[in-house]
Design an enzyme around this catalytic site. Structure first.
Site, PDB file in Angstrom:
ATOM      1  N   GLU A 143      40.041  37.363  40.650  1.00 12.01           N
ATOM      2  CA  GLU A 143      39.770  38.575  41.435  1.00 12.01           C
ATOM      3  C   GLU A 143      40.909  39.583  41.308  1.00 12.01           C
ATOM      4  O   GLU A 143      41.494  40.048  42.292  1.00 12.01           O
ATOM      5  CB  GLU A 143      39.502  38.218  42.897  1.00 12.01           C
ATOM      6  N   GLU A 300      31.250  33.418  42.073  1.00 12.19           N
ATOM      7  CA  GLU A 300      31.453  32.929  43.430  1.00 12.19           C
ATOM      8  C   GLU A 300      30.393  33.502  44.362  1.00 12.19           C
ATOM      9  O   GLU A 300      30.017  34.668  44.246  1.00 12.19           O
ATOM     10  CB  GLU A 300      32.820  33.347  43.985  1.00 12.19           C
TER      11      GLU A 300
END
Length: 670
Positions: A143, A300
């Site tokens: 991320e 995710e």
């Protein structure tokens, strides 16, 4: 095969738990596991001292059990010793204060010290596992830019100046682009330029826009540096997880996506929004756009509640399946979760997981097994694609520029306007591609341009030519206003789109957030009005009240094959360009889009209040209809074929119970 995977953090658990975990993974049909996402402090406990014993064991255990590995580089958060030795790597906020270790991503993307240490670790990891047969995918960092995208330290300032020198070549060109004659900001040399740190007044908007561009490029450069080391040692695909979601906006993924071997996204339902399921559909469509229409990876999502929203709502029974199959319907061929086993300690201890704190004797675990069964039944869907006649244009650069300081109304939120048109199309039964303004539009019937404040000459020309060659366009307010340097286009609003739309606005007239206006077609609107007049366009609706009664609010301009506006209506095959000079409410936007879609000849699925989604994926032989019922009542849908999940034959009328999902392989194409 539809991949089912998860993040696994074995370093959080004693070794005796690992064998149980892997056995349960196999029982749940997990076939891809991400490890070493946050492994730096375990792999390099002291500077230059590496210990791969633990990672070797978990990689071996997963491989021995036939579970493929998504191997992280481990560089997403540095170990405490690095910041202790080199506090200069810590990021600096706009006000000049440092951000310290204790969370994650406590590093400056421009720090040469951080990058040297990170790449040294990547080289060790890639050298050790580059040819390991269990590694199926490489996961760079994690991320990127979630917390540290914008740093204002001296190292960043130096790199920013280098980036600006490459972009503008001369300081005179920078001064022209930034409009530095305003407020005596003219620079004499690049060495005088700083990041747009906190100031006593409004800051230079073009400088802030370029800093956003630079910051996105700087993190992309970090990704590419790690990826280069991996590719020299491994032939497996390399990626990182995007964050196409409502609360992350600092990275221009249109520039990132071509550098990925696989486009992957993280997505969590955001209950701070009015319509979380609608935002999920938008994010999936945008991720598919980033993937160029090809299948993509959901890296995710959550089984239930997250831990970082003010109110962390859990998912209702069946909601995890609906969320998952919405992603699959809109192009995902890999479905992964954060995380495998719910943590006992740390900031994410209340974040849901595939294996909850309460263990396997739980409804959540049973839903995981049901989901796994459903994905196995959908194996043949993998590789198929989503097709649409409708596109919505989306731009991170326009998002940055439209929400600068000193704008006409701070109540106008770019993403809310994009969501409004996408959500209305979803309710009208239209599957939408979300594209960059630089995309080829020729295959579409209808293109929506919401709040595209910043647009280049080339982008505006392509949109106008699309309409001139028979396409249909709908543009909403605050579009076409500025060029790529955030320089206002003179001559009246909406700037770059005046000729296309056949209108001119001489003045914005924003409204207070609690004020509404009525239109003479029965619609309602708020937030924004404009002192608008038509040149070649026809008036569709006018304001009845508010600050501009009688002034046009919605217009339509007909465009001939030559692209020249035609007041009397378009010739056969001609296009049209609609303009919406206000923020229509949900019902009014849906009504207008319905009319515009009919004029464009777009086929639609069933209308709903957003509680029903019908999306199709197509392969060479079959069409797969995903029918998702988010509502509380049973629905019927006209379709014939075989429901892949249940195996039942559908003879023409499909019934979907409340909260249910059906995936019908329609009868083979002739």
């Amino acid at each position: 095969m539809i991949t089912l995977g998860c993040d696994y953090n074995p370093e959080q658990w004693p070794a005796e738990v690992w064998a149980e975990d892997v056995a349960l993974m196999r029982a749940a049909g997990i076939n891809l596991v991400a490890v070493n996402i946050f492994g730096w402090s375990d792999l390099e406990p002291r500077a230059g001292e590496y210990d791969f014993g633990q990672l070797d064991r978990i990689v071996g255990l997963l491989h021995q059990n036939g579970i493929r590995i998504n191997l992280g580089t481990g560089t997403s958060s540095p170990p405490p010793w690095l910041a202790s030795r080199h506090p200069e790597i810590l990021p600096m906020a706009a006000d000049g204060t440092r951000r310290y270790p204790g969370g994650r991503q406590a590093w400056c993307p421009s720090s040469p010290v951080f990058r040297d240490h990170a790449l040294a670790l990547v080289e060790q990891v890639a050298e050790r596992y580059g040819r390991h047969p269990g590694v199926a995918l490489w996961h760079v960092s994690n991320e990127l830019g979630c917390h540290n995208a914008l740093c204002y330290c001296d190292a960043t300032a130096e790199r920013f100046r280098e980036w600006l020198t490459d972009r503008y070549q001369t300081i005179e060109a920078l001064n022209a682009a930034w409009g530095t004659s305003f407020w005596s900001q003219r620079y004499g040399a690049f060495a005088e330029v700083l990041p747009p740190r906190a100031a006593l007044s409004l800051r230079n908007p073009a400088q802030m826009l370029d800093f956003q561009r630079f910051s996105s490029a700087e993190l992309l450069g970090h990704y590419e540096a790690e990826a280069e080391l991996i590719r020299a040692r491994s032939d497996k695909p390399v990626t990182t997880n995007f964050m196409v979601t409502a609360h992350i906006r600092d990275l221009d993924y249109w520039r990132w996506a071509p550098r990925m071997d696989v486009v992957a996204n993280d997505h969590y339902l955001d209950h701070r929004l009015g319509h979380p399921a609608a935002e999920l559909s938008f994010a999936a469509d945008l991720t598919r756009g980033l993937a160029g229409g090809k299948p993509w990876m959901l890296m995710e999502q959550s089984t239930g509640a997250v831990n970082w929203q003010p109110y962390n709502l859990t998912k209702a029974p069946g909601e995890m399946l609906r969320n998952t199959l919405t992603h699959v319907a809109r192009g995902a061929d890999s479905i992964c979760f954060f995380q495998w086993r719910a943590s006992r300690q740390g900031s994410e201890k209340f974040h849901s997981a595939l294996l909850p704190h309460a263990g396997t004797e739980t409804e959540q675990w049973r839903e995981v097994l049901d989901l796994s069964h459903s994905l196995r039944r959908l194996a043949e869907v993998a590789g198929s694609t989503v097709e649409s006649d409708v596109a919505v244009l989306f731009s991170w650069e326009s998002w940055w520029a439209a929400e600068q300081e000193g704008r006409p109304s701070s109540a106008v939120n770019y993403l809310e306007q994009v969501h409004a048109v996408h959500g209305a199309l979803r309710e009208l039964g239209v599957t939408t591609d979300v594209l960059s303004p630089d995309s080829d539009l020729s295959r579409y019937r209808f293109v929506v341009v919401p709040c595209l404040y910043l647009v280049t000459d080339e982008q505006a020309k392509a949109i106008s030519e699309f309409a001139g060659h028979g396409g249909h366009v709908l543009v909403t307010f605050f579009s076409g206003i500025a060029d790529e340097d955030d320089r206002i286009r003179l001559g009246g609003y909406p700037g770059a789109f005046r000729d296309l739309l056949g209108v001119t606005a001489e003045q914005f007239a924003p409204l207070n957030p609690d004020t509404t206006v009525t239109l003479d077609n029965g619609g309602a609107a708020g937030l924004w009005t404009e002192r608008l007049r038509t040149t070649t366009a026809q008036v569709v609706a006018r304001y009845v009240d508010g600050p501009l009664p009688g002034v046009p609010a919605i217009t339509r301009n007909f465009c001939g094959a030559s692209g020249r506006p035609d007041r009397d209506g378009g010739p056969a095959g001609g296009g049209s360009a609609w303009y919406v000079a206000t923020a229509l409410d949900r019902a009014a936007m849906r009504d207008l889009l319905r009319t515009a879609l009919e004029a464009a000849g777009v086929d639609r699925g069933p209308e709903s209040d957003g509680s029903v989604e019908v999306v199709r994926r197509r392969s060479e032989r079959h069409t797969y209809a995903f029918v998702i019922n988010h509502g509380v009542r049973e629905i019927e849908y006209a379709v014939a074929g075989c429901d892949l999940i249940s195996g039942e034959v559908v003879a023409g009328r499909l019934r979907v119970p409340p909260g249910g999902v059906r995936v019908v392989r329609e009868e083979a194409r002739p």
